[in-house]
Scaffold this motif. Structure first.
Motif, PDB file in Angstrom:
ATOM      1  N   ILE A 166      23.228  22.568  14.896  1.00  0.00           N
ATOM      2  CA  ILE A 166      21.828  22.970  14.808  1.00  0.00           C
ATOM      3  C   ILE A 166      21.642  24.148  15.754  1.00  0.00           C
ATOM      4  O   ILE A 166      21.924  24.048  16.952  1.00  0.00           O
ATOM      5  CB  ILE A 166      20.894  21.811  15.167  1.00  0.00           C
ATOM      6  CG1 ILE A 166      21.091  20.661  14.172  1.00  0.00           C
ATOM      7  CG2 ILE A 166      19.445  22.276  15.174  1.00  0.00           C
ATOM      8  CD1 ILE A 166      20.180  19.469  14.406  1.00  0.00           C
ATOM      9  N   GLU A 167      21.196  25.253  15.215  1.00  0.00           N
ATOM     10  CA  GLU A 167      21.122  26.482  15.996  1.00  0.00           C
ATOM     11  C   GLU A 167      19.820  26.579  16.789  1.00  0.00           C
ATOM     12  O   GLU A 167      18.831  25.904  16.493  1.00  0.00           O
ATOM     13  CB  GLU A 167      21.296  27.692  15.070  1.00  0.00           C
ATOM     14  CG  GLU A 167      22.674  27.722  14.396  1.00  0.00           C
ATOM     15  CD  GLU A 167      22.898  28.975  13.568  1.00  0.00           C
ATOM     16  OE1 GLU A 167      21.901  29.665  13.242  1.00  0.00           O
ATOM     17  OE2 GLU A 167      24.066  29.262  13.245  1.00  0.00           O
ATOM     18  N   ASP A 168      19.848  27.427  17.814  1.00  0.00           N
ATOM     19  CA  ASP A 168      18.704  27.621  18.688  1.00  0.00           C
ATOM     20  C   ASP A 168      17.489  28.082  17.889  1.00  0.00           C
ATOM     21  O   ASP A 168      17.596  28.954  17.022  1.00  0.00           O
ATOM     22  CB  ASP A 168      19.048  28.652  19.772  1.00  0.00           C
ATOM     23  CG  ASP A 168      17.998  28.710  20.850  1.00  0.00           C
ATOM     24  OD1 ASP A 168      17.589  27.637  21.325  1.00  0.00           O
ATOM     25  OD2 ASP A 168      17.570  29.816  21.213  1.00  0.00           O
ATOM     26  N   GLY A 169      16.354  27.493  18.182  1.00  0.00           N
ATOM     27  CA  GLY A 169      15.120  27.800  17.447  1.00  0.00           C
ATOM     28  C   GLY A 169      14.575  26.590  16.723  1.00  0.00           C
ATOM     29  O   GLY A 169      13.355  26.468  16.533  1.00  0.00           O
ATOM     30  N   VAL A 170      15.455  25.684  16.340  1.00  0.00           N
ATOM     31  CA  VAL A 170      15.033  24.435  15.699  1.00  0.00           C
ATOM     32  C   VAL A 170      14.467  23.520  16.784  1.00  0.00           C
ATOM     33  O   VAL A 170      15.071  23.353  17.844  1.00  0.00           O
ATOM     34  CB  VAL A 170      16.212  23.742  14.987  1.00  0.00           C
ATOM     35  CG1 VAL A 170      15.754  22.460  14.307  1.00  0.00           C
ATOM     36  CG2 VAL A 170      16.850  24.687  13.973  1.00  0.00           C
ATOM     37  N   THR A 171      13.294  22.917  16.528  1.00  0.00           N
ATOM     38  CA  THR A 171      12.618  22.159  17.582  1.00  0.00           C
ATOM     39  C   THR A 171      12.632  20.645  17.371  1.00  0.00           C
ATOM     40  O   THR A 171      12.322  19.902  18.303  1.00  0.00           O
ATOM     41  CB  THR A 171      11.159  22.618  17.726  1.00  0.00           C
ATOM     42  OG1 THR A 171      10.475  22.413  16.471  1.00  0.00           O
ATOM     43  CG2 THR A 171      11.087  24.085  18.119  1.00  0.00           C
ATOM     44  N   SER A 172      12.975  20.175  16.172  1.00  0.00           N
ATOM     45  CA  SER A 172      12.947  18.731  15.949  1.00  0.00           C
ATOM     46  C   SER A 172      13.988  18.327  14.910  1.00  0.00           C
ATOM     47  O   SER A 172      14.439  19.129  14.103  1.00  0.00           O
ATOM     48  CB  SER A 172      11.560  18.277  15.484  1.00  0.00           C
ATOM     49  OG  SER A 172      11.304  18.718  14.155  1.00  0.00           O
ATOM     50  N   ILE A 173      14.346  17.029  14.965  1.00  0.00           N
ATOM     51  CA  ILE A 173      15.214  16.432  13.952  1.00  0.00           C
ATOM     52  C   ILE A 173      14.472  15.237  13.388  1.00  0.00           C
ATOM     53  O   ILE A 173      14.060  14.335  14.135  1.00  0.00           O
ATOM     54  CB  ILE A 173      16.565  15.972  14.537  1.00  0.00           C
ATOM     55  CG1 ILE A 173      17.245  17.108  15.300  1.00  0.00           C
ATOM     56  CG2 ILE A 173      17.479  15.467  13.423  1.00  0.00           C
ATOM     57  CD1 ILE A 173      18.529  16.687  15.997  1.00  0.00           C
ATOM     58  N   CYS A 174      14.280  15.212  12.091  1.00  0.00           N
ATOM     59  CA  CYS A 174      13.521  14.143  11.462  1.00  0.00           C
ATOM     60  C   CYS A 174      14.272  12.816  11.542  1.00  0.00           C
ATOM     61  O   CYS A 174      15.507  12.775  11.520  1.00  0.00           O
ATOM     62  CB  CYS A 174      13.244  14.500  10.003  1.00  0.00           C
ATOM     63  SG  CYS A 174      12.356  13.209   9.105  1.00  0.00           S
ATOM     64  N   GLU A 175      13.533  11.724  11.613  1.00  0.00           N
ATOM     65  CA  GLU A 175      14.140  10.399  11.707  1.00  0.00           C
ATOM     66  C   GLU A 175      15.066  10.121  10.520  1.00  0.00           C
ATOM     67  O   GLU A 175      14.821  10.562   9.412  1.00  0.00           O
ATOM     68  CB  GLU A 175      13.058   9.325  11.791  1.00  0.00           C
ATOM     69  CG  GLU A 175      12.140   9.232  10.591  1.00  0.00           C
ATOM     70  CD  GLU A 175      11.041   8.199  10.806  1.00  0.00           C
ATOM     71  OE1 GLU A 175      10.673   7.540   9.816  1.00  0.00           O
ATOM     72  OE2 GLU A 175      10.560   8.064  11.941  1.00  0.00           O
ATOM     73  N   ARG A 176      16.168   9.435  10.818  1.00  0.00           N
ATOM     74  CA  ARG A 176      17.147   8.975   9.841  1.00  0.00           C
ATOM     75  C   ARG A 176      17.819  10.118   9.065  1.00  0.00           C
ATOM     76  O   ARG A 176      18.364   9.920   7.987  1.00  0.00           O
ATOM     77  CB  ARG A 176      16.505   7.981   8.868  1.00  0.00           C
ATOM     78  CG  ARG A 176      15.910   6.773   9.570  1.00  0.00           C
ATOM     79  CD  ARG A 176      15.175   5.848   8.602  1.00  0.00           C
ATOM     80  NE  ARG A 176      16.105   5.068   7.810  1.00  0.00           N
ATOM     81  CZ  ARG A 176      16.648   3.923   8.192  1.00  0.00           C
ATOM     82  NH1 ARG A 176      16.361   3.430   9.397  1.00  0.00           N
ATOM     83  NH2 ARG A 176      17.473   3.270   7.413  1.00  0.00           N
ATOM     84  N   SER A 177      17.794  11.324   9.640  1.00  0.00           N
ATOM     85  CA  SER A 177      18.369  12.487   8.949  1.00  0.00           C
ATOM     86  C   SER A 177      19.859  12.338   8.668  1.00  0.00           C
ATOM     87  O   SER A 177      20.366  12.872   7.678  1.00  0.00           O
ATOM     88  CB  SER A 177      18.146  13.758   9.779  1.00  0.00           C
ATOM     89  OG  SER A 177      16.787  14.068   9.856  1.00  0.00           O
ATOM     90  N   PHE A 178      20.576  11.627   9.561  1.00  0.00           N
ATOM     91  CA  PHE A 178      22.027  11.488   9.413  1.00  0.00           C
ATOM     92  C   PHE A 178      22.434  10.019   9.554  1.00  0.00           C
ATOM     93  O   PHE A 178      23.490   9.700  10.073  1.00  0.00           O
ATOM     94  CB  PHE A 178      22.751  12.372  10.442  1.00  0.00           C
ATOM     95  CG  PHE A 178      22.312  13.809  10.362  1.00  0.00           C
ATOM     96  CD1 PHE A 178      22.826  14.650   9.391  1.00  0.00           C
ATOM     97  CD2 PHE A 178      21.334  14.300  11.216  1.00  0.00           C
ATOM     98  CE1 PHE A 178      22.396  15.967   9.280  1.00  0.00           C
ATOM     99  CE2 PHE A 178      20.894  15.617  11.121  1.00  0.00           C
ATOM    100  CZ  PHE A 178      21.430  16.449  10.140  1.00  0.00           C
ATOM    101  N   HIS A 179      21.581   9.164   9.071  1.00  0.00           N
ATOM    102  CA  HIS A 179      21.773   7.720   9.175  1.00  0.00           C
ATOM    103  C   HIS A 179      23.030   7.277   8.433  1.00  0.00           C
ATOM    104  O   HIS A 179      23.179   7.506   7.239  1.00  0.00           O
ATOM    105  CB  HIS A 179      20.541   7.022   8.593  1.00  0.00           C
ATOM    106  CG  HIS A 179      20.555   5.529   8.692  1.00  0.00           C
ATOM    107  ND1 HIS A 179      20.359   4.868   9.879  1.00  0.00           N
ATOM    108  CD2 HIS A 179      20.749   4.579   7.753  1.00  0.00           C
ATOM    109  CE1 HIS A 179      20.413   3.572   9.671  1.00  0.00           C
ATOM    110  NE2 HIS A 179      20.657   3.354   8.390  1.00  0.00           N
TER     111      HIS A 179
END
Length: 225
Positions: free
Chosen positions: A73-86
């Motif tokens: 995940i590159e700089d600038g992204v501020t969040s990761i949604c729940e269960r994205s890589f569950h």
């Protein structure tokens, strides 16, 4: 000679690097894009928050979950949604930028090939079940700004050997480190946090805390479920 001439010609040719071909690409936020290459590297780039979804099935890369091996995940992204890589069982490594400030619950739950994690400095709280049952996880680097660890965050991480808790930790929720059977050392660096019942259920590791710190009362030292 012919051989010398050939060498001279080859030395003048441009150097070409071959990147892995892109298998799929798409969007995952108003200003975020993702690409997946043939080697199983998923890259998320852009600025701002990731789109929200309720179930892991809704993640745009879910179809490729069995071939995803690395996440950048590159700089600038501020969040990761729940269960994205569950339960992405073949995910072996993740790289997260300091721009990340929010990570949803269950994001990496069941990622049984993940061996180490370095959480970025921008994260102040860990959502519930974020690394639950990551059975190959041996080390976690927690950010200095972290203040709370959610329910079941590291439950069942039975390869985790030590945990170093930042000075600012104020709460550890139920079953946060439950069943981390390989834990051999737990270190607190600040005041005694609020520790929920069974936060360290089935853990027998020795615990270290700052000498002379008055918040570590007899009752506090015994509150490990």
């Amino acid at each position: 000679s012919l051989l010398l001439a050939l060498c001279l010609v080859l030395s003048m040719l441009p150097v070409t690097t071959f990147a892995a071909s892109i298998v799929e690409r798409g969007t995952c936020g108003d200003n975020l894009t993702w690409t997946l290459d043939a080697e199983g590297a998923l890259t998320i780039s852009g600025t701002g928050e990731m789109s929200g979804w309720v179930d892991e099935y809704d993640a745009p890369w879910y179809t490729y979950r069995e071939i995803i091996k690395t996440l950048v995940i590159e700089d600038g992204v501020t969040s990761i949604c729940e269960r994205s890589f569950h339960q992405y069982r073949n995910l072996t490594s993740i790289s997260l930028p300091d721009s990340i400030t929010s990570v949803g619950g269950g994001v990496f739950n069941g990622c049984s090939s993940l061996t180490s994690v370095d959480l970025p400095d921008g994260i102040t709280s860990i959502g519930g079940d974020i690394f639950g049952v990551c059975s190959s996880l041996t080390s976690v680097d927690l950010p200095d700004a972290l203040t709370s660890i959610g329910i079941y965050s590291f439950n069942g991480c039975n390869s985790l050997t030590s945990i170093d808790l930042p000075e600012g930790i104020i709460s550890i929720d139920c079953y946060a480190f439950s069943n981390c059977s390989s834990l051999a050392e737990i270190t607190f660096n600040g005041n005694a946090p609020e520790i929920a019942e069974n936060a360290f259920n089935n853990v027998t590791a020795p615990v270290y805390y700052p000498s002379g710190n008055a918040t570590w009362t007899d009752d506090e030292r015994q509150n490990y479920g």
